[in-house]
Design an enzyme around this catalytic site. Sequence first.
Site, PDB file in Angstrom:
ATOM      1  N   ASP A 137       0.398  -0.980   0.043  1.00  0.00           N
ATOM      2  CA  ASP A 137      -0.522  -0.205  -0.069  1.00  0.00           C
ATOM      3  C   ASP A 137       0.889   1.071  -0.123  1.00  0.00           C
ATOM      4  OD1 ASP A 137      -2.203  -1.370   0.136  1.00  0.00           O
ATOM      5  OD2 ASP A 137      -3.112  -1.106   1.931  1.00  0.00           O
ATOM      6  N   GLY A 138       2.186   0.979   0.643  1.00  0.00           N
ATOM      7  CA  GLY A 138       3.003   1.672   0.138  1.00  0.00           C
ATOM      8  C   GLY A 138       3.667   2.573  -0.497  1.00  0.00           C
ATOM      9  N   ASP A 268      -6.169  14.623  21.220  1.00  0.00           N
ATOM     10  CA  ASP A 268      -5.075  14.279  21.251  1.00  0.00           C
ATOM     11  C   ASP A 268      -3.904  15.173  20.324  1.00  0.00           C
ATOM     12  OD1 ASP A 268      -3.711  13.585  23.487  1.00  0.00           O
ATOM     13  OD2 ASP A 268      -3.266  11.224  23.298  1.00  0.00           O
ATOM     14  N   SER A 284      -8.284   2.875  13.993  1.00  0.00           N
ATOM     15  CA  SER A 284      -7.192   2.384  14.657  1.00  0.00           C
ATOM     16  C   SER A 284      -8.186   3.792  15.996  1.00  0.00           C
ATOM     17  CB  SER A 284      -6.043   2.473  15.213  1.00  0.00           C
ATOM     18  OG  SER A 284      -5.230   1.607  13.819  1.00  0.00           O
TER      19      SER A 284
END
Lengths: 389, 389, 389, 389
Positions: A137-138, A268, A284
């Site tokens: 995928d990179g 965050d 995530s």
Amino acid sequence: DAVNIEKVLEEIHDDDQLSHSRLMQTAAGVREVGRQLQRRPIKRAVRNVMIVTKARDNTLITLTRELTEWLLSTPRYGRPTGVNVYVDAKLKQSKRFDMPSLLAQNQNYHSMLRFWTPELCWSSPDKFDLVITLGGDGTVLYTSWLFQRVVPPILSFSLGSLGFLTNFQFEQYKTHLDRIMGDSGMRINLRMRFTCTIYRSAASTLSSSTSTTSLMTEPANERVAVGMVEGEQHEVLNELVIDRGPSSYISSLDLYANESLLTRINADGLILSTPTGSTAYSLSAGGSLVHPDIPAILLTPICPHTLSFRPMLLNDSVMLKVKIPEKGRGSAFVSFDGKGRVELGRGDAVVVQASQYPFPTVLSQPLEWFDSISRTLRWNTRTAEQKDW
Amino acid sequence: DAVNIEKVLEEIHDDDQLSHSRLMQTAAGVREVGRQLQRRPIKRAVRNVMIVTKARDNTLITLTRELTEWLLSTPRYGRPTGVNVYVDAKLKQSKRFDMPSLLAQNQNYHSMLRFWTPELCWSSPDKFDLVITLGGDGTVLYTSWLFQRVVPPILSFSLGSLGFLTNFQFEQYKTHLDRIMGDSGMRINLRMRFTCTIYRSAASTLSSSTSTTSLMTEPANERVAVGMVEGEQHEVLNELVIDRGPSSYISSLDLYANESLLTRINADGLILSTPTGSTAYSLSAGGSLVHPDIPAILLTPICPHTLSFRPMLLNDSVMLKVKIPEKGRGSAFVSFDGKGRVELGRGDAVVVQASQYPFPTVLSQPLEWFDSISRTLRWNTRTAEQKDW
Amino acid sequence: DAVNIEKVLEEIHDDDQLSHSRLMQTAAGVREVGRQLQRRPIKRAVRNVMIVTKARDNTLITLTRELTEWLLSTPRYGRPTGVNVYVDAKLKQSKRFDMPSLLAQNQNYHSMLRFWTPELCWSSPDKFDLVITLGGDGTVLYTSWLFQRVVPPILSFSLGSLGFLTNFQFEQYKTHLDRIMGDSGMRINLRMRFTCTIYRSAASTLSSSTSTTSLMTEPANERVAVGMVEGEQHEVLNELVIDRGPSSYISSLDLYANESLLTRINADGLILSTPTGSTAYSLSAGGSLVHPDIPAILLTPICPHTLSFRPMLLNDSVMLKVKIPEKGRGSAFVSFDGKGRVELGRGDAVVVQASQYPFPTVLSQPLEWFDSISRTLRWNTRTAEQKDW
Amino acid sequence: DAVNIEKVLEEIHDDDQLSHSRLMQTAAGVREVGRQLQRRPIKRAVRNVMIVTKARDNTLITLTRELTEWLLSTPRYGRPTGVNVYVDAKLKQSKRFDMPSLLAQNQNYHSMLRFWTPELCWSSPDKFDLVITLGGDGTVLYTSWLFQRVVPPILSFSLGSLGFLTNFQFEQYKTHLDRIMGDSGMRINLRMRFTCTIYRSAASTLSSSTSTTSLMTEPANERVAVGMVEGEQHEVLNELVIDRGPSSYISSLDLYANESLLTRINADGLILSTPTGSTAYSLSAGGSLVHPDIPAILLTPICPHTLSFRPMLLNDSVMLKVKIPEKGRGSAFVSFDGKGRVELGRGDAVVVQASQYPFPTVLSQPLEWFDSISRTLRWNTRTAEQKDW
């Protein structure tokens, strides 16, 4: 000339007495046009193929050589040879790729084997009828970075297990490419990208020039607001992330939709993800899985300090701005598809919009996305398939 | 004739040599048409207004009387009187509504004051240029239930605090209605609905006829598959829920997209929600907040037994089917916008598709949805608004 | 001598023929002893009070002066004057605190007004019978940092709205302190802290000496394993956080319980929280709310890459170690109650254990924790209280 | 006599001048006693073994026969024969179990082979030194139901893959039992259970007598409050669930801690789970994973209507009451470890407390719980184990 969208828009504009039922019918019609377009295969001849891979990975260079040779030599479209192939200019000197032995095979290859550079992708994306990626995928994200404007169709091969973006097994590359370059043509999934633009406050002490990631930083010549200077611009395929970086202070971020302040976010950080990115970082952080055909912007907070601040999906026509408060405790960091960490100071902002340059990927099969989800999330899956309906 | 979508579709179909760049341009154009449509106000004269409210709530009947009188008497569109008003036929006998005293005011009211019944909504939805609801979100859902096919524009007043669907304050009803029925016209938000159809397995012991909730159950005359009989059909505005009902056994549900089995779901149940319903039950079960302009189907599991089974958004062109396994432990219950609990036995199924009959609500302001979110979820909100951009 | 736990332990050890029923009875008995202890008030005379506040906040200094004066002057325990008061040594020179005018009031105050320094807290915590904090939760965390070993009872006043740790209104300080220093005594909540120890790999390039946050870094003289050197040690009241810091690479962290590897965690980071910290950062990352009486270690992942990696609670007798893999891509950062960012390199580790030095806070009322939860999370709360049971 | 807890309690009570440091020391000591107890193995002779299994499963009956024969015949504790075995009285007539052929093997077996009934478990749990279960987690829950008061040590064999409660492979039963019945003895995990008691409002129309699930319903003779009558009582090992049952109305539930109303909960339902149950239904509803040694009550809402109502853990000394509001819209249903659905009407309540009768399970290995978690949630697990510390 085929479909004249300009005319359609004009007609809508002129229809001053647009009735409710006409509105409903037109809206339904427009949606249907969109669906038909998705299903239409592209059957034009593929005469120029670009191959993208990691130029440092020996295994991949060997496979690139094999694929190049096959594409050059396999006769197509009524000609005795194959198609033109563009490989990474870095491979010119590669012993493993061994250009000399390839050119020695056929005199025509001298003109057919070509080399691409990032500059060529930037200036002449229309030179490529198809881009093949070899890797993970990179490599696909890198290809998105190469084409900051118009993107040719992308076909992504996986060498091992299939990924979210690499949906074709390299083992069957001949079968896949023969089909796609033949009568079947290719079906395209137009994946939304975001255009992300940094705006520096006149008071900001952080200069845009420090970033060296962007291939083609736009000149900072346009002022969008008093005291704001346009800085660099990036296209992202997965997501833009704004976080507090190494600071241990909570980020305070002001979120605007169009020109209105929606809310101040204490968290965050914040992820603005495309549907394609919904299986990456956003997942995530608690975001939903979103089918890539859905025109939506995912806004997923990272560890928000308000329990009611839940992941959201906004419509793709909205222009979002995230701004560091003028009187906050500090700065934030922005990254684009996991790269190019840029610092934002007080008063600086980043603006995100659905790009006019989507990322077209070749579909491997109609339910490709569901398959990638099932596979990667290890659903109790489609093995028990019974076509009883 | 204004916008000829048929012709556009034909043109796409005929363009056998559709190139990649043409596809990209057309897709972008179609999306732009969609956006323009959303922004176009409807300015046609509103000559027939329907009022929906809870016929048993005394306060609401008093307000309905007040509103009716004002609509009948306020001169509009160059005429000395107002517009025709349809009220609930149940109010004919209501002392509190007091029809006789209303009719006594003006001879014309005998023809202008009319009465609606569910049957009229079903057979002649085009009789109404505007539907006004008085009450809470429940009254809006009831209105969606009344109009199982074409829906007129809906304007929803709230009596107390605004809700997700009731975005107009009743206190300012004159201002709002004068504006909308005047030169400004009304902007419409076409909210997606689902068409939900029950299919009975030939072997099913559960008859469709037991349900008495549906106003207009479709005749069960079409066979979609061997051994499957089409049963009742419902339009939903918020969501369809499938759960295990009073049983303490886990539900096993087979989920199909188009004609392919995606996965078997083990959970307490499953919510298939529209974007409008994303602020309702789906949110409690962990779903994301979704802007109503986004054409998506939310699939939100209720207490799934697999941790990787996360909330998902599917594109609105997919046809979803949820089926009770033939060899499962038992039955499940389906409800439509919180009503009409129907039992499904082994082999029975429910099919859900984006409806061709959306639910058009009048927009109160461009960022209406963000406002309703901020308000209801108590964000640290838009009070600090600074328009500095 | 009152309760001889040593003897009890000996007895258990000697009972070689411990039967099942004896085990059950003893376990039940031990639990009951624990409960009784929680309910026992401490009624010993409070002769020495320490006051902790932000020495830079002018308002707080004024209030500290007021409180000091009241404590010094209000007669207690049969004496004409009040109790000894320790204030921050930094206030000696403060014009606002104005020590000279205070000492001028009474000759005895010269010996009764005393000054604390971090060193005194470290060496002689038994000098204080009660510590009063003025300020927010941050001041309480600072007090925990001051007392790295034995901690005196802590009573925390809030100036505005009550916080999670500041459960007494300063407005009623006289009432509260008269009660606690009088016959009622004080009930204590022994809040668990963690002892966190850094271990450096012999191969690590990162020296411990760079950190300047720790007041009393332990000498690095003990080797717990071949190639591991013990570094600094911190007590935390809320949580220890390990994250990737400014790196955009995912953290890989190896988690050990006692001496066994449990799992490798791929996430943005990891929070090891006490029950007290369950309302802080851990909550933002999806952790549960945990009553401070529960002896548990919360393990809450930050944006984990595996959907099945859920927040966990481990028993307080376990020794947890988080280690940076030897062959990972990089480093991680550790912070203690939001402070003291320490970098961990490859092979370095941090060990976390329930501390033998809990943090004793004075209870404001039996259901104090529920009240703080209701208040802070804005539950639809205890207003409708009906004591019908 | 070994450990005299009564005396310890008395000593605490008498110590009127309990100082802060004494409190801290005693609390630490009590905790240490608890830990030592957990580590002590029980080494008493196991002379009477009970076997629980599904009396209708043919495979299991065959294995029960095999195990019974082995236990009866293998010499132990210096005697020529084995130990007494109690099997389900239903097996007396089972051809597959074939009691006659077993008794024919040895004259002693006539006295050694015995039969258990639910009544015997209820009246004389002390007859059994060890209970072996054959089957899945359901069989363990059934065993918990059999022993409503004191529970003998439970050793649970799994036939296929290990479960959360079935931690011993049946294939190695000889090795496991020889070890446990030999010098090693067995280490016990005292798993908390809840005692759940139904209280009927005097006004309630729902009679307790309708439930037939409870083996030993307590007589309803004690009045805990004016107008409240004590009804049936159940011990649960996993969880108590209160939900809305077949009703489509939201449940409103009033939650009390000790005698104070904490909050009114609007949700689909509420799970009160033990740590043992944290891997069951509570996990599906979003609860944390909780180690069984932690003395806590998990309160996990099912689809709560307030986003801030998060899963909580309360200390085990609290008495929780969930009550149906007097003026609510309806009833709710309670189930115990997934069984025994009891309806609660307006004003009825259920009270939950940590039971004085824990459920003692034999530990298979020190990190048993982590192993069960890793295995069942498919962590990227403990395969790469390196004991480098």
